[in-house]
Write a protein that holds these residues in place. Sequence first.
Motif, PDB file in Angstrom:
ATOM      1  N   GLN A   1     -45.234  70.539 -59.598  1.00 50.72           N
ATOM      2  CA  GLN A   1     -45.799  70.526 -58.259  1.00 50.72           C
ATOM      3  C   GLN A   1     -45.376  71.789 -57.527  1.00 50.72           C
ATOM      4  O   GLN A   1     -44.219  72.179 -57.543  1.00 50.72           O
ATOM      5  CB  GLN A   1     -45.324  69.282 -57.501  1.00 50.72           C
ATOM      6  N   ARG A   2     -46.330  72.424 -56.873  1.00 48.93           N
ATOM      7  CA  ARG A   2     -46.054  73.658 -56.134  1.00 48.93           C
ATOM      8  C   ARG A   2     -45.059  73.384 -55.009  1.00 48.93           C
ATOM      9  O   ARG A   2     -45.156  72.383 -54.300  1.00 48.93           O
ATOM     10  CB  ARG A   2     -47.359  74.210 -55.577  1.00 48.93           C
ATOM     11  N   ILE A   3     -44.114  74.293 -54.825  1.00 48.78           N
ATOM     12  CA  ILE A   3     -43.100  74.150 -53.788  1.00 48.78           C
ATOM     13  C   ILE A   3     -43.607  74.777 -52.500  1.00 48.78           C
ATOM     14  O   ILE A   3     -43.973  75.957 -52.468  1.00 48.78           O
ATOM     15  CB  ILE A   3     -41.787  74.820 -54.221  1.00 48.78           C
ATOM     16  N   PHE A   4     -43.605  73.984 -51.434  1.00 52.52           N
ATOM     17  CA  PHE A   4     -43.938  74.496 -50.107  1.00 52.52           C
ATOM     18  C   PHE A   4     -42.673  74.534 -49.265  1.00 52.52           C
ATOM     19  O   PHE A   4     -41.986  73.528 -49.106  1.00 52.52           O
ATOM     20  CB  PHE A   4     -45.000  73.622 -49.438  1.00 52.52           C
ATOM     21  N   PHE A   5     -42.374  75.711 -48.743  1.00 49.18           N
ATOM     22  CA  PHE A   5     -41.179  75.942 -47.931  1.00 49.18           C
ATOM     23  C   PHE A   5     -41.659  76.602 -46.634  1.00 49.18           C
ATOM     24  O   PHE A   5     -42.115  77.733 -46.632  1.00 49.18           O
ATOM     25  CB  PHE A   5     -40.216  76.836 -48.697  1.00 49.18           C
ATOM     26  N   ASP A   6     -41.577  75.871 -45.545  1.00 49.67           N
ATOM     27  CA  ASP A   6     -42.147  76.271 -44.260  1.00 49.67           C
ATOM     28  C   ASP A   6     -41.202  77.226 -43.539  1.00 49.67           C
ATOM     29  O   ASP A   6     -40.056  76.875 -43.258  1.00 49.67           O
ATOM     30  CB  ASP A   6     -42.371  74.999 -43.426  1.00 49.67           C
ATOM     31  N   CYS A   7     -41.685  78.419 -43.205  1.00 49.59           N
ATOM     32  CA  CYS A   7     -40.825  79.395 -42.531  1.00 49.59           C
ATOM     33  C   CYS A   7     -40.937  79.332 -41.015  1.00 49.59           C
ATOM     34  O   CYS A   7     -40.189  80.021 -40.312  1.00 49.59           O
ATOM     35  CB  CYS A   7     -41.162  80.820 -42.999  1.00 49.59           C
ATOM     36  N   ASN A   8     -41.852  78.524 -40.489  1.00 47.11           N
ATOM     37  CA  ASN A   8     -42.120  78.562 -39.040  1.00 47.11           C
ATOM     38  C   ASN A   8     -42.276  77.156 -38.490  1.00 47.11           C
ATOM     39  O   ASN A   8     -43.385  76.678 -38.276  1.00 47.11           O
ATOM     40  CB  ASN A   8     -43.380  79.388 -38.759  1.00 47.11           C
ATOM     41  N   ALA A  38     -41.570  70.641 -49.017  1.00 46.49           N
ATOM     42  CA  ALA A  38     -40.223  70.350 -49.520  1.00 46.49           C
ATOM     43  C   ALA A  38     -39.148  70.641 -48.495  1.00 46.49           C
ATOM     44  O   ALA A  38     -38.191  69.874 -48.347  1.00 46.49           O
ATOM     45  CB  ALA A  38     -39.969  71.162 -50.790  1.00 46.49           C
ATOM     46  N   ALA A  39     -39.271  71.759 -47.769  1.00 45.15           N
ATOM     47  CA  ALA A  39     -38.201  72.191 -46.875  1.00 45.15           C
ATOM     48  C   ALA A  39     -38.785  73.042 -45.762  1.00 45.15           C
ATOM     49  O   ALA A  39     -39.932  73.506 -45.845  1.00 45.15           O
ATOM     50  CB  ALA A  39     -37.145  72.976 -47.653  1.00 45.15           C
ATOM     51  N   ALA A  40     -37.977  73.253 -44.729  1.00 45.70           N
ATOM     52  CA  ALA A  40     -38.440  74.058 -43.596  1.00 45.70           C
ATOM     53  C   ALA A  40     -37.284  74.844 -43.010  1.00 45.70           C
ATOM     54  O   ALA A  40     -36.146  74.355 -42.927  1.00 45.70           O
ATOM     55  CB  ALA A  40     -39.072  73.180 -42.527  1.00 45.70           C
ATOM     56  N   ASP A  68     -30.310  69.489 -46.892  1.00 48.71           N
ATOM     57  CA  ASP A  68     -30.949  69.740 -48.179  1.00 48.71           C
ATOM     58  C   ASP A  68     -32.372  70.262 -48.011  1.00 48.71           C
ATOM     59  O   ASP A  68     -32.896  70.941 -48.894  1.00 48.71           O
ATOM     60  CB  ASP A  68     -30.958  68.470 -49.034  1.00 48.71           C
ATOM     61  N   ARG A  69     -33.003  69.955 -46.845  1.00 45.27           N
ATOM     62  CA  ARG A  69     -34.383  70.394 -46.654  1.00 45.27           C
ATOM     63  C   ARG A  69     -34.626  71.100 -45.327  1.00 45.27           C
ATOM     64  O   ARG A  69     -35.673  71.736 -45.160  1.00 45.27           O
ATOM     65  CB  ARG A  69     -35.344  69.217 -46.790  1.00 45.27           C
ATOM     66  N   ASP A 249     -31.993  78.749 -54.394  1.00 42.92           N
ATOM     67  CA  ASP A 249     -32.562  78.407 -55.691  1.00 42.92           C
ATOM     68  C   ASP A 249     -33.659  77.372 -55.471  1.00 42.92           C
ATOM     69  O   ASP A 249     -33.402  76.267 -54.976  1.00 42.92           O
ATOM     70  CB  ASP A 249     -31.468  77.842 -56.603  1.00 42.92           C
ATOM     71  N   ALA A 250     -34.887  77.714 -55.817  1.00 41.55           N
ATOM     72  CA  ALA A 250     -36.011  76.820 -55.559  1.00 41.55           C
ATOM     73  C   ALA A 250     -35.843  75.466 -56.229  1.00 41.55           C
ATOM     74  O   ALA A 250     -36.319  74.447 -55.716  1.00 41.55           O
ATOM     75  CB  ALA A 250     -37.317  77.468 -56.030  1.00 41.55           C
ATOM     76  N   SER A 251     -35.132  75.419 -57.352  1.00 41.96           N
ATOM     77  CA  SER A 251     -34.962  74.153 -58.065  1.00 41.96           C
ATOM     78  C   SER A 251     -34.071  73.175 -57.316  1.00 41.96           C
ATOM     79  O   SER A 251     -34.048  71.980 -57.635  1.00 41.96           O
ATOM     80  CB  SER A 251     -34.394  74.403 -59.461  1.00 41.96           C
ATOM     81  N   THR A 252     -33.350  73.653 -56.303  1.00 47.99           N
ATOM     82  CA  THR A 252     -32.468  72.767 -55.540  1.00 47.99           C
ATOM     83  C   THR A 252     -33.176  72.093 -54.373  1.00 47.99           C
ATOM     84  O   THR A 252     -32.605  71.200 -53.740  1.00 47.99           O
ATOM     85  CB  THR A 252     -31.259  73.541 -54.998  1.00 47.99           C
ATOM     86  N   LEU A 253     -34.390  72.511 -54.069  1.00 47.82           N
ATOM     87  CA  LEU A 253     -35.112  71.901 -52.950  1.00 47.82           C
ATOM     88  C   LEU A 253     -35.588  70.511 -53.335  1.00 47.82           C
ATOM     89  O   LEU A 253     -36.039  70.288 -54.467  1.00 47.82           O
ATOM     90  CB  LEU A 253     -36.308  72.762 -52.539  1.00 47.82           C
ATOM     91  N   PRO A 254     -35.521  69.548 -52.435  1.00 49.28           N
ATOM     92  CA  PRO A 254     -35.933  68.179 -52.765  1.00 49.28           C
ATOM     93  C   PRO A 254     -37.444  68.083 -52.930  1.00 49.28           C
ATOM     94  O   PRO A 254     -38.200  68.801 -52.265  1.00 49.28           O
ATOM     95  CB  PRO A 254     -35.460  67.368 -51.565  1.00 49.28           C
TER      96      PRO A 254
END
Length: 399
Positions: A1-8, A38-40, A68-69, A249-254
Amino acid sequence: QRIFFDCNASYGPRGHAPPHLRLDLPSLLDDLDQYGIAAALVRHQQAILHDPMAGNLRLIKEISPHRDRLHPCWVATPNIAGDMPSETEFGHLMRAHGVRAVQLSPGPDKYPVVPRVLGSMAEVLAANSALILAPWHAFNDPYRDIKALADICQWNPIILTGMSWRDYRMVCAVLVACPNVNIEMSAFQANRVVETFTGRFGSHRLFFGSGHPDHSAGAARALMDWSLADAAVVDQVAGLNLCAALGIDASTLPAPPPPTEPIQQQARQGAALTELVIDAHCHVMGNDETSSTGIVMMQGDAAGQLEVSSRCGIDVTAMMSWQGPWGGDVWVGNALIKRLVQDHPASILGLSSVDPLQQTPEAMLDTIRPLHETSCFPGIKPYFPTNGVHYHDPVYDAI
């Protein structure tokens, strides 16, 4: 699954907020789950609108169960007035609380973008390898001031946030002039922006941002999920670029909760939706046309738009010209839409245009009657922003 990490993203009380706006921390977490993020990287509104350090420390306390997120982004201002910790102490506090990003807002916080004021802060941010967020609206002269900030903070990556589609050319000018400046697209959802900008400036310079709580993360995700860019490029923009900028590390994101509805499932996979989808509002350009005043529309002709529509699973699109409602040439605009309806009868519905400033009521009737009676146009697009005539004005009664 593609990782989405919100910067804003941000949360917290603020004045003059619409009643429906979801401002609290539980709502932010709920929205991240809803949209599969996943995280922000998150800021506290009270750090932006009230006391920066009090808001920064409140952020650390409130998000502590969710580190964690949720990753903190502090609001930083130079200590020129003596109201903030010294720049050295600010750096110590960043390290003590695991803060890897700051927001700089020179306009609202009332300081000039000059080395004499920002030099010490720039040294601290460089020593901490900090990521800098910079709201577009925070600069009185975006090109001059952002270039000055990029030069002062030359060792740090900067992400511009909140610029709009109308800023397209200025954004391009800034990206050309400032190699350490990047963008997020929560409000910069220009046509084909992911494909165009990654191809021109590099995939490392675009970041996924939702603009929470002012924007729905669904719109930001759609720009990624149905992008026509290469999948590896979209992976970078969606989350891997921010992981690299923050040293995570992207693998650590929930992993976010799985989708609960078929439409969510299809959208997150970038698949065309199987439900009937009708797009009720689409402006189209003529062949070989790409801009109108400051608004740039790459591949905004019918062929370019239908390619995106097919990718999303949009079955039928109601199209109006841009040249008629905005450019004021309703004759050319209507002729374009009539031709497109004839060429794509199964996928395009026509919307006509009239202009009561250039046409009498009789002329408007003569314009639309053949379109609506013989060319199967189901709708009309009058446009108050360009002609200033209210839709309930008697001049529209006949049509």
